[in-house]
Scaffold this active site. Structure first.
Site, PDB file in Angstrom:
ATOM      1  N   HIS A   1       0.838  -1.207   0.000  1.00 16.04           N
ATOM      2  CA  HIS A   1       0.000   0.000   0.000  1.00 16.04           C
ATOM      3  C   HIS A   1       0.869   1.252   0.000  1.00 16.04           C
ATOM      4  O   HIS A   1       2.073   1.207   0.301  1.00 16.04           O
ATOM      5  CB  HIS A   1      -0.948  -0.004   1.203  1.00 16.04           C
ATOM      6  CG  HIS A   1      -0.271   0.059   2.547  1.00 16.04           C
ATOM      7  ND1 HIS A   1       0.096   1.237   3.156  1.00 16.04           N
ATOM      8  CD2 HIS A   1       0.080  -0.928   3.411  1.00 16.04           C
ATOM      9  CE1 HIS A   1       0.638   0.983   4.332  1.00 16.04           C
ATOM     10  NE2 HIS A   1       0.651  -0.325   4.512  1.00 16.04           N
TER      11      HIS A   1
ATOM     12  N   CYS B   1       2.556  -5.027   7.033  1.00 13.14           N
ATOM     13  CA  CYS B   1       2.308  -4.748   5.616  1.00 13.14           C
ATOM     14  C   CYS B   1       3.478  -3.973   5.023  1.00 13.14           C
ATOM     15  O   CYS B   1       4.366  -3.496   5.734  1.00 13.14           O
ATOM     16  CB  CYS B   1       1.006  -3.976   5.449  1.00 13.14           C
ATOM     17  SG  CYS B   1      -0.460  -4.996   5.709  1.00 13.14           S
TER      18      CYS B   1
END
Length: 564
Positions: free
Chosen positions: A460, A479
């Site tokens: 992301h 992440c």
């Protein structure tokens, strides 16, 4: 003083095998002398060894992990020896034994294939005549060692799942009895058969070439430790270790051999060389000589050899081919690469990965299927309990300040402002959830890339781009944050003409919110862990073992086979 000569066991073994080959015709004698009883005795010995799954002659006697392969192989050969003809090792046997002697150049351990024991075993064949035990033990030892060598070279020694890595090597395992019987034993070019066993990735081949270089450098390494400094040195400062520093940098190729230096001074030529060294070792390329740089400079080159060997082990875990060019994230390097069909780098960017110890990014492989522009961030329950609830207890305005809202399990918004004790209790129990609304301050930034996985990890963008300037970038909850998310989105959507780079940028900046765009085909994503990386130009880069995965791998390898 006379220079100490370096003893190379592999070279001695190769010389011995060459002499044996020259003498094969004149010294050949049938081992079993055509005697049926002798042949039966050899067969019985081979049967017993295969069934036992152990052979005391081997450096690592336990081969229970290969017992089924060995049994099937000798069953197909009627339990007759396959590596011996007329009292001598076959050409194929000698070629395989020569490969064992060179296995360190492949990042493997020669002792696991008995590299130093074959000369005496061949001599025993000559002196013991047709002794059934000698024949059977030689043949079985060579079969086990060959199976180990081929498997280790092809899929690595340790199953990555032992480390809870999401990479499956079962799909690429060989039928070892079939490979030996149909490809290796009849071959007139055993080296070619063995070369085909290795991964064909250019990155693997570059790493193997780099290992040859660093084995040579490690043999030349005198182990001289550079003196520490009270504070970082800049170009022009005096430095008592300037001479040894220059020697080290020349040895590693960071300082030109013909560089003219000022004795006792950390001059501009040394500073430039240090800057190049820093860029290859995960450091900020400032050209200043400080404690972190000295720690890397003083690292024994034998450790760099181990890092390259570990990298080769992990390359062997990968699938042999991919339906599409993969996206590869190398965690300790903090870098993402996208490759073209001919294995060149199409796109490269810095990334932020999970914090060491508590929030490590998992190592696995999956397929990316879609991306979402201006996404919600659905906060994991672990973060809700550890961070959100305590913040709400301290600051009643926390939700609105951070653009959070509380929802039920269906996604219905319960509140985005005040909370009470009942809501806090339901947050702790997981009955209610927290999500962050889309926008430039969203923790996921303006786009996320989804490759469904059990870890709920994805790529992301981020509202904190300043972190990409750090040399060490393990800051996330697991992440992976991207430096160039718009470039990745445009690359993924390039086969959908309506998604131009301008439209990608507009979707990120102005919406609509939570817009999902499916990819036309899945794209492989590999989250890898290599502390040694070789670029296309041949330059070798080393990185810190931030998660301790190298340490864990080396601890398992130190125990020897059979491996988990």
């Amino acid at each position: 003083m006379r220079k100490k000569r370096h003893f190379d066991p592999a070279a001695v073994l190769l010389a011995f095998l060459w002499l044996i080959t020259l003498g094969c015709k004149s010294q050949a004698a049938p081992l079993a002398s055509g005697n049926t009883a002798d042949a039966s005795a050899v067969s019985a010995q081979l049967h017993a060894i295969a069934d036992a799954g152990t052979l005391s002659d081997l450096h690592w006697p336990n081969f229970t992990d290969y017992r089924g392969h060995v049994q099937r192989f000798y069953e197909s050969e009627s339990y007759a020896p396959v590596w011996i003809r007329n009292g001598q090792p076959t050409p194929q046997a000698l070629a395989v034994i020569a490969a064992f002697g060179n296995s360190r150049q492949k990042g493997l351990n020669p002792d696991e294939y008995d590299a130093l024991l074959w000369a005496q075993r061949i001599e025993a064949l000559k002196t013991m005549g047709g002794n059934p035990e000698t024949i059977a033990h030689f043949d079985a030892a060579l079969t086990v060692s060959t199976m180990r060598y081929i498997s280790d070279l092809h899929i690595g020694r340790v199953d990555p799942r032992h480390f809870q890595f999401g990479i499956d090597v079962d799909q690429k395992k060989y039928d070892l009895p079939q490979l030996l019987a149909q490809k290796l034993l009849p071959s007139n070019d055993v080296a070619q058969v063995l070369n085909a066993v290795e991964p064909q990735f250019p990155g693997y081949q570059r790493t193997e070439a780099a290992l040859q270089t660093y084995l040579t450098l490690a043999a030349q390494d005198k182990g001289t430790q550079l003196p520490d400094v009270a504070k970082p040195l800049s170009a022009g400062d005096t430095y008592a270790g300037a001479g040894p520093l220059a020697d080290r940098l020349r040895l590693l190729g960071d300082l030109p051999q013909n560089a003219v230096l000022t004795p006792g001074v950390y001059d501009s030529a040394l500073a430039d060389a240090v800057k190049h060294f820093q860029s290859r070792h995960g450091l900020l390329a400032s050209g200043k000589l400080g404690s972190d740089t000295l720690r890397q400079l003083n690292t024994p080159l034998s450790q760099r050899v181990t890092q390259l060997q570990d990298a080769l082990e992990r390359w062997r875990w990968l699938p042999p081919d991919f339906p599409q060019p993969p996206i590869v994230v190398n965690v300790p390097e903090f870098v993402l690469r996208i490759f073209t069909p001919d294995h060149h780098v199409a796109l490269r960017m810095n990334v932020v990965v999970g914090k060491a110890v508590r929030n490590e990014t998992p190592i696995f492989a999956q397929n990316m299927r879609y991306l979402i522009f201006r996404p919600y961030w659905n906060v994991p329950i672990s973060i809700v309990r550890a961070e959100i609830v305590p913040s709400l207890q301290k600051n009643p305005g926390y939700l609105s300040a951070k653009n959070f809202e509380i929802t039920d399990q269906s996604g219905k918004v319960i509140t985005s402002s005040a909370v009470n004790a009942d809501i806090l209790a339901q947050l702790r129990s997981g009955k209610l959830a927290v999500r962050q609304k889309p926008g430039p301050t969203n923790s996921l930034g303006l786009v996320k890339f989804i490759f469904p996985n059990e870890h709920n990890v994805y790529l992301h963008s981020t509202p904190a781009p300043q972190l990409f300037s750090q040399s060490r970038r393990d800051f996330s909850h697991g992440c992976i944050r991207l430096e160039k998310p718009a470039d990745l989105a445009a690359w993924l959507l390039q086969d959908q003409p309506q998604w131009t780079p301008d439209r990608v940028r507009a979707a990120m900046d102005s919406g609509p919110d939570n817009q999902q765009v499916n990819l036309t085909h899945p794209v492989p994503v590999l989250i890898l862990y290599l502390t040694a990386e070789v670029e296309e130009n041949g330059e070798v880069y080393f990185f810190d073992d931030i998660y301790g995965h190298d340490r864990s791998l080396n601890a398992v390898l130190a125990k020897g086979p059979p491996y988990p």
